[in-house]
Scaffold this active site. Structure first.
Site: not given
Length: 267
Positions: A11, A13, A184
């Site tokens: 991922d 961000d 996250d």
């Protein structure tokens, strides 16, 4: 038949970089005439809230709806130029050192590295190039006559991330059971569940609980570092970062020369 390979899916961000990649470009989009001052302030606030608290499904959906409506009518080329000319000054300082270490380790082990992000491809692809990754999976926006319509062709979010990963794995011959994934957010649970080696990075509360329940390793990334200071030229990431610095500098010089020429002609 050639043996299956493995890959590492990241991922973007709050996993590779410390902020929202799309919202980070609020200032250059404003300077390019794409955003109003009010929209810049709103995106800055959204980025701040994203960075301190993360975002759940409902918040991300609101952000997506806001962003797609906001970009309706934007000139595609202006967006690409704004990203290209400011990529290093904006993204370079907020890349996590720990993420770059992992990217280099996977590349050294012979794995392809793939960024999987809900941000638009116009933002994600240059970041992927700067980091020297092999592929990017990103949201693609509909454009007609060089301008965005405000419609989304493919939304790289939630289950769609896992779907795109499976399609890429089938095309490139990856064994997902031997592959890795890092994220996250709870919204990326399908992405993490798609591989044999999932990792929760700076997880939100729900993902942390999910990781603990499933025995997934939890990683903490906390050291943003400027790539140009960190990297030599002996790695793929280092070479890509150096090339991006040169390209960015050439773009700035070109813009300056054109501006000076226009001033001379107008004098």
């Amino acid at each position: 038949m050639s043996p299956l390979r493995s890959a590492a899916f990241f991922d973007l961000d709050k996993t590779i970089i410390a902020k929202s990649s799309t919202l980070a470009f609020g200032k250059p989009f404003y300077e390019g005439g794409l955003l109003s001052r009010r929209a810049v302030l709103r995106s800055a606030y959204a980025n701040f809230m994203f960075s301190i608290s993360g975002a759940d499904h409902e918040q991300l959906e609101k952000m997506r709806a806001y962003m797609t409506q906001m970009i309706k009518g934007w000139d595609v080329e202006v967006v690409r130029q704004a990203v290209a000319e400011t990529l290093h000054s904006i993204i370079d300082p907020i890349v996590f050192d720990e993420a770059v270490d992992l990217i280099e380790e996977h590349q050294a082990a012979g794995r392809d590295v793939v960024i999987v992000s809900a941000s638009g491809s116009e933002v994600v692809a240059p970041i992927g190039e700067m980091l020297g990754v092999d592929y990017v999976i990103a949201t693609t926006l509909v454009a007609e006559n060089g301008r965005y319509t405000g419609e989304v062709d493919f939304y790289a979010y939630g289950p769609n991330k896992a779907k795109a990963m499976r399609a890429l794995a089938a095309d490139r011959g990856y064994d997902l059971s031997e592959s890795y994934a890092y994220s996250d957010s709870e919204t990326d649970a399908p992405m993490l569940e798609a591989v044999g080696h999932p990792f929760a990075v700076n997880p939100d509360k729900t993902l942390r609980r999910m990781a603990e329940d499933n025995g997934w390793p939890i990683l903490t990334f906390a050291r943003p570092v400027a790539l140009r200071r960190r990297l030599g030229l002996d790695t793929r990431v280092g070479k890509a970062a150096a090339a991006a610095v040169v390209a960015s500098a050439v773009g700035v010089i070109t813009v300056a020369l054109v501006s000076r020429r226009k001033q001379r002609l107008a004098a």
